[in-house]
Every structure is written in structure tokens, then in C-alpha cells.
Design a protein around this motif. Structure first.
Motif, PDB file in Angstrom:
ATOM      1  N   LEU A   1      31.904  28.119  11.585  1.00 42.44           N
ATOM      2  CA  LEU A   1      32.043  27.997  13.035  1.00 42.44           C
ATOM      3  C   LEU A   1      33.302  27.228  13.414  1.00 42.44           C
ATOM      4  O   LEU A   1      33.608  26.181  12.822  1.00 42.44           O
ATOM      5  CB  LEU A   1      30.826  27.266  13.618  1.00 42.44           C
ATOM      6  CG  LEU A   1      29.475  27.974  13.478  1.00 42.44           C
ATOM      7  CD1 LEU A   1      28.372  27.109  14.087  1.00 42.44           C
ATOM      8  CD2 LEU A   1      29.511  29.343  14.139  1.00 42.44           C
TER       9      LEU A   1
ATOM     10  N   ARG B   1      32.806  32.653  13.195  1.00 40.86           N
ATOM     11  CA  ARG B   1      32.686  32.761  14.645  1.00 40.86           C
ATOM     12  C   ARG B   1      33.414  31.617  15.335  1.00 40.86           C
ATOM     13  O   ARG B   1      33.470  30.514  14.795  1.00 40.86           O
ATOM     14  CB  ARG B   1      31.223  32.713  15.065  1.00 40.86           C
ATOM     15  CG  ARG B   1      30.442  33.920  14.614  1.00 40.86           C
ATOM     16  CD  ARG B   1      29.026  33.827  15.098  1.00 40.86           C
ATOM     17  NE  ARG B   1      28.343  35.086  14.914  1.00 40.86           N
ATOM     18  CZ  ARG B   1      27.142  35.359  15.399  1.00 40.86           C
ATOM     19  NH1 ARG B   1      26.493  34.444  16.105  1.00 40.86           N
ATOM     20  NH2 ARG B   1      26.588  36.527  15.198  1.00 40.86           N
TER      21      ARG B   1
ATOM     22  N   TRP C   1      24.151  29.361  17.652  1.00 47.39           N
ATOM     23  CA  TRP C   1      24.544  29.933  16.351  1.00 47.39           C
ATOM     24  C   TRP C   1      24.052  29.060  15.202  1.00 47.39           C
ATOM     25  O   TRP C   1      23.652  29.584  14.160  1.00 47.39           O
ATOM     26  CB  TRP C   1      26.058  30.121  16.291  1.00 47.39           C
ATOM     27  CG  TRP C   1      26.570  31.225  17.183  1.00 47.39           C
ATOM     28  CD1 TRP C   1      25.832  32.250  17.737  1.00 47.39           C
ATOM     29  CD2 TRP C   1      27.912  31.419  17.630  1.00 47.39           C
ATOM     30  NE1 TRP C   1      26.643  33.066  18.500  1.00 47.39           N
ATOM     31  CE2 TRP C   1      27.920  32.587  18.447  1.00 47.39           C
ATOM     32  CE3 TRP C   1      29.106  30.737  17.427  1.00 47.39           C
ATOM     33  CZ2 TRP C   1      29.080  33.065  19.054  1.00 47.39           C
ATOM     34  CZ3 TRP C   1      30.268  31.214  18.021  1.00 47.39           C
ATOM     35  CH2 TRP C   1      30.251  32.369  18.824  1.00 47.39           C
TER      36      TRP C   1
END
Ligand code: CA2
Length: 147
Positions: free
Chosen positions: A6, A48, A59
Motif C-alpha cells: 500500500l 495499491r 484495504w
């Protein structure tokens, strides 16, 4: 083995501004580098980026039962977000914090990291290769736990 990668707010601007802190390569270059290392290590990754704290929380929660670990550059949320800390604690997945620059040598307000206390390691100030080092730390940690 599957790792969720992330990137937090403004990291979609990599390579566009502030090269003195973050270099000249783009987020797409970073993703390609991480995917190549994942292939070399024989693992899968999902990369992401979001500018929204709640989306990052979603997430992290979504990784529960799906990913074996999380590599995260929370960007500015490093220094503000109890929500990201709580999310990492809630899923209890091994997590590594990574920063392109070394926030500890910059502004005073960058010296605090909320998420750090829930992370197995922090890699900072090593540019994009810091993500590779972070992945390797995670993979070693997960493999050791399986033994
Ligand atoms: O060094 C890092 O990776 C940081 O997490 C980056 C964050 C900063 O708030 C942290 O203190 C350290 C900022 C990301 C902003 O990224 C940009 C990239 C290009 C142009 C402008 C911003």
C-alpha cells in the motif's frame, strides 16, 4: 505467499515533483520494480495507492484472511493516523513500514510514526530499493513462522 503493498497520499505524484526527496521515478516504475522482485521471490503482490485514509483502512481490513503480510508507505498518514495503526493491529498481519526519504531527519512533525508500533520493521531513507528490502524482511519473517 501473498503480500499487499500500500502507498498513501500523494505518492501518485512520484516522479512529477519534489525529486530532491523522492527521486525522478514514477509510481508505475515502483510498482514494476516490486512486481519483478515478487516474481524473483516466487510470491504474489497486489500494489495499491490511495489518497484517502478510509480507503487504506478498508484495504488493510480486506487483507485479513487473504494476504500473508502488508508492506505500507502510509506517507503523511504515518504522522497522523491512529486509524491505520488500529487497522494493522486489528488484522494482526506482519506489516513493514517503508519510507522513500528518512522522515526522522526532516521536519519535527515527521518524527512521530503512529503505525510503527504495530510493524515488525521500518525501512527508511533508501529510496525505491527500500521497498525491496521491506519485502525481503516480510518474506523471511512469514517463512520463518511457517517452519
Ligand atoms: O519518504 C516517504 O516515503 C514519506 O512517507 C513520503 C510522504 C511524507 O509525508 C512522509 O513524511 C515521508 C509524502 C509523500 C508525498 O509524495 C510526493 C511525491 C512526489 C511529489 C510530491 C509528493
Amino acid at each position: 505467499m501473498h503480500i499487499l503493498v500500500l502507498n498513501g497520499p500523494n505518492l501518485n505524484m512520484l516522479g512529477i515533483r519534489e525529486p530532491e526527496h523522492y527521486g525522478t521515478q514514477t509510481l508505475a516504475d515502483l510498482t514494476a520494480m516490486i512486481e519483478a522482485e515478487a516474481a524473483r521471490l516466487g510470491i504474489t503482490v497486489e500494489c495499491r495507492q490511495s489518497n484517502h485514509e478510509g480507503e487504506l483502512v478498508d484495504w488493510i481490513q480486506g487483507a485479513y484472511g487473504k494476504a500473508d503480510g502488508i508492506l505500507i508507505n502510509p506517507a503523511a498518514y504515518t504522522h497522523t493516523s491512529v486509524a491505520l495503526l488500529d487497522a494493522v493491529k486489528a488484522v494482526s498481519l506482519p506489516t513493514v513500514e517503508v519510507h522513500i526519504s528518512d522522515p526522522d531527519t526532516r521536519d519535527e512533525f515527521r518524527k512521530i510514526s503512529y503505525i510503527r508500533q504495530a510493524c515488525i520493521a521500518t525501512v527508511k531513507g533508501k529510496g525505491f530499493p527500500g521497498y525491496i528490502e521491506g519485502m525481503q524482511i516480510l518474506v523471511r519473517h512469514i517463512a520463518a513462522k511457517r517452519r
